[in-house]
Design a protein around this motif. Sequence first.
Motif, PDB file in Angstrom:
ATOM      1  N   TYR A 190     -17.665  -2.128-136.801  1.00 51.14           N
ATOM      2  CA  TYR A 190     -17.906  -1.913-135.367  1.00 51.14           C
ATOM      3  C   TYR A 190     -16.624  -1.959-134.537  1.00 51.14           C
ATOM      4  CZ  TYR A 190     -23.001  -2.105-135.802  1.00 51.14           C
ATOM      5  OH  TYR A 190     -24.318  -1.828-136.106  1.00 51.14           O
ATOM      6  N   GLY A 191     -15.520  -2.369-135.155  1.00 52.90           N
ATOM      7  CA  GLY A 191     -14.242  -2.385-134.458  1.00 52.90           C
ATOM      8  C   GLY A 191     -14.150  -3.423-133.369  1.00 52.90           C
ATOM      9  N   VAL A 192     -14.726  -4.619-133.609  1.00 49.38           N
ATOM     10  CA  VAL A 192     -14.695  -5.689-132.610  1.00 49.38           C
ATOM     11  C   VAL A 192     -13.814  -6.830-133.101  1.00 49.38           C
ATOM     12  CG1 VAL A 192     -16.942  -5.143-131.628  1.00 49.38           C
ATOM     13  CG2 VAL A 192     -16.798  -6.730-133.553  1.00 49.38           C
ATOM     14  N   GLU A 193     -13.354  -7.630-132.156  1.00 55.15           N
ATOM     15  CA  GLU A 193     -12.527  -8.791-132.482  1.00 55.15           C
ATOM     16  C   GLU A 193     -13.414  -9.973-132.832  1.00 55.15           C
ATOM     17  OE1 GLU A 193      -9.415 -11.890-130.269  1.00 55.15           O
ATOM     18  OE2 GLU A 193     -10.246 -10.165-129.189  1.00 55.15           O
ATOM     19  N   LEU A 194     -13.129 -10.628-133.955  1.00 50.68           N
ATOM     20  CA  LEU A 194     -13.884 -11.797-134.398  1.00 50.68           C
ATOM     21  C   LEU A 194     -13.093 -13.054-134.105  1.00 50.68           C
ATOM     22  CD1 LEU A 194     -16.164 -13.262-136.004  1.00 50.68           C
ATOM     23  CD2 LEU A 194     -14.794 -12.844-138.073  1.00 50.68           C
ATOM     24  N   ARG A 195     -13.751 -13.984-133.424  1.00 49.09           N
ATOM     25  CA  ARG A 195     -13.177 -15.313-133.224  1.00 49.09           C
ATOM     26  C   ARG A 195     -14.099 -16.330-133.897  1.00 49.09           C
ATOM     27  NH1 ARG A 195     -10.939 -15.063-126.936  1.00 49.09           N
ATOM     28  NH2 ARG A 195      -9.674 -13.171-127.239  1.00 49.09           N
ATOM     29  N   VAL A 196     -13.501 -17.339-134.498  1.00 55.60           N
ATOM     30  CA  VAL A 196     -14.275 -18.316-135.256  1.00 55.60           C
ATOM     31  C   VAL A 196     -14.000 -19.716-134.722  1.00 55.60           C
ATOM     32  CG1 VAL A 196     -14.698 -19.326-137.530  1.00 55.60           C
ATOM     33  CG2 VAL A 196     -14.208 -16.873-137.326  1.00 55.60           C
ATOM     34  N   ALA A 197     -15.069 -20.447-134.415  1.00 53.12           N
ATOM     35  CA  ALA A 197     -14.981 -21.867-134.073  1.00 53.12           C
ATOM     36  C   ALA A 197     -15.481 -22.641-135.287  1.00 53.12           C
ATOM     37  CB  ALA A 197     -15.831 -22.178-132.841  1.00 53.12           C
ATOM     38  N   SER A 198     -14.620 -23.446-135.895  1.00 55.05           N
ATOM     39  CA  SER A 198     -14.912 -24.064-137.183  1.00 55.05           C
ATOM     40  C   SER A 198     -15.343 -25.516-137.048  1.00 55.05           C
ATOM     41  CB  SER A 198     -13.677 -23.980-138.091  1.00 55.05           C
ATOM     42  OG  SER A 198     -13.854 -24.734-139.263  1.00 55.05           O
ATOM     43  N   VAL A 199     -16.548 -25.816-137.512  1.00 48.18           N
ATOM     44  CA  VAL A 199     -17.010 -27.205-137.558  1.00 48.18           C
ATOM     45  C   VAL A 199     -16.126 -28.016-138.491  1.00 48.18           C
ATOM     46  CG1 VAL A 199     -18.914 -28.703-138.291  1.00 48.18           C
ATOM     47  CG2 VAL A 199     -19.395 -26.639-136.966  1.00 48.18           C
ATOM     48  N   GLN A 200     -15.667 -27.401-139.590  1.00 51.37           N
ATOM     49  CA  GLN A 200     -14.830 -28.118-140.553  1.00 51.37           C
ATOM     50  C   GLN A 200     -13.551 -28.628-139.907  1.00 51.37           C
ATOM     51  OE1 GLN A 200     -15.730 -28.728-143.940  1.00 51.37           O
ATOM     52  NE2 GLN A 200     -14.083 -30.201-143.574  1.00 51.37           N
ATOM     53  N   ASP A 201     -12.951 -27.857-139.010  1.00 54.04           N
ATOM     54  CA  ASP A 201     -11.735 -28.310-138.312  1.00 54.04           C
ATOM     55  C   ASP A 201     -12.008 -29.585-137.538  1.00 54.04           C
ATOM     56  OD1 ASP A 201     -10.379 -26.144-139.312  1.00 54.04           O
ATOM     57  OD2 ASP A 201     -10.460 -24.973-137.449  1.00 54.04           O
ATOM     58  N   TYR A 202     -13.175 -29.681-136.911  1.00 54.52           N
ATOM     59  CA  TYR A 202     -13.529 -30.864-136.125  1.00 54.52           C
ATOM     60  C   TYR A 202     -13.774 -32.067-137.026  1.00 54.52           C
ATOM     61  CZ  TYR A 202     -13.922 -28.355-131.698  1.00 54.52           C
ATOM     62  OH  TYR A 202     -13.642 -27.649-130.554  1.00 54.52           O
ATOM     63  N   LEU A 203     -14.303 -31.834-138.206  1.00 54.24           N
ATOM     64  CA  LEU A 203     -14.503 -32.927-139.155  1.00 54.24           C
ATOM     65  C   LEU A 203     -13.163 -33.395-139.728  1.00 54.24           C
ATOM     66  CD1 LEU A 203     -17.590 -31.455-141.042  1.00 54.24           C
ATOM     67  CD2 LEU A 203     -17.609 -33.430-139.514  1.00 54.24           C
ATOM     68  N   ASP A 204     -12.264 -32.460-139.982  1.00 50.02           N
ATOM     69  CA  ASP A 204     -10.977 -32.796-140.575  1.00 50.02           C
ATOM     70  C   ASP A 204     -10.125 -33.669-139.658  1.00 50.02           C
ATOM     71  OD1 ASP A 204     -11.638 -31.368-142.821  1.00 50.02           O
ATOM     72  OD2 ASP A 204     -10.508 -29.572-142.267  1.00 50.02           O
ATOM     73  N   ASP A 205     -10.193 -33.401-138.330  1.00 49.76           N
ATOM     74  CA  ASP A 205      -9.339 -34.189-137.416  1.00 49.76           C
ATOM     75  C   ASP A 205     -10.098 -35.317-136.715  1.00 49.76           C
ATOM     76  OD1 ASP A 205     -10.790 -32.990-135.333  1.00 49.76           O
ATOM     77  OD2 ASP A 205      -9.243 -31.515-134.898  1.00 49.76           O
ATOM     78  N   GLY A 206     -11.338 -35.557-137.111  1.00 51.45           N
ATOM     79  CA  GLY A 206     -12.068 -36.709-136.609  1.00 51.45           C
ATOM     80  C   GLY A 206     -12.827 -36.519-135.321  1.00 51.45           C
TER      81      GLY A 206
END
Length: 318
Positions: free
Chosen positions: A101-117
């Motif tokens: 579709y030619g769109v920009e994908l942005r990702v908000a990661s739950v794992q990042d929040y778990l990794d840094d507390g």
Amino acid sequence: MSTTLTPDLSALPLVQELEVTSEHALLDTLESEAVHIIREAVAELERPVLLFSGGKDSVVMLHLAARAVWPARVPFPVLHVDTGHNFPEVLEFRDRAVERYGVELRVASVQDYLDDGRLRERADGTRNPLQTRPLLDAITEHRFDGVFGGGRRDEDKARAKERIVSLRDDFGQWDPKNQRPELWRLYNTRHRPGEHVRVFPLSNWTELDIWRYVARERIELPSLYYAHEREVFERDGMLLSPGPWSTARAGETTTRRTVRYRTVGDMSCTGAVLSGATDVRDVIVEVAASTITERGATRADDRLSEAAMEDRKKEGYF
């Protein structure tokens, strides 16, 4: 004494033709309404974003967004709140879809929040309830003032309280008592600084409508939606797939069954259903006969309480 029987006319060509015509008319109406909603919101909002997981509702919504702005490209990004427990097949499909579709994908990661507390794992291992904070932080960071969501009113009772355009306060929270009227297909997206709106173009669709539209438009979906052989074990009346985040406990036997998924969320809480539906037409027949929504049948996190979804929506989820 004679008995008069009502003839079965369903097999007659004229009746079948009328049924098909009626179905297409309904889909045309739903499509027209959704396209209108998307166009109105895009015209009014400065920085909209579309929630996109690679599931059937978000795929249909992206298809409708592309139709709404054609021949231009979709002028806003898509956002996936990634729990880290997603089905690999769905992530692979997600990436192919945004490229197509030619769109920009942005990702908000739950794992990042778990990794840094910033977040902690839940005792039950389910990460769906942990999506709220990464979602709200992404909205704040990118200054999104409108978020397109794929919610439908047949999914959960809480959706029946919500309008097509839903105001969220500066904490990202939803107040079911603070709903704006939507007369004559007029949608109010105005909000104060710090607030934003959620926009639900599929509000008047059902699961069956989604599948009929997928069939008509020949929309590709992840393979998990169709019947396939898979290792599963039963827990609380659901068939879960063993993996790094969902393992069989003592007394739970893993067997190989022919199943499909009605929804494709977090692997740790999303169940499969026994099915022989290998293509979209078979799925339509199966969904038409079902009396339980896909969330009620296959999502463990929505079984936590009668108001589980509404409580999460008040906190800022979905």
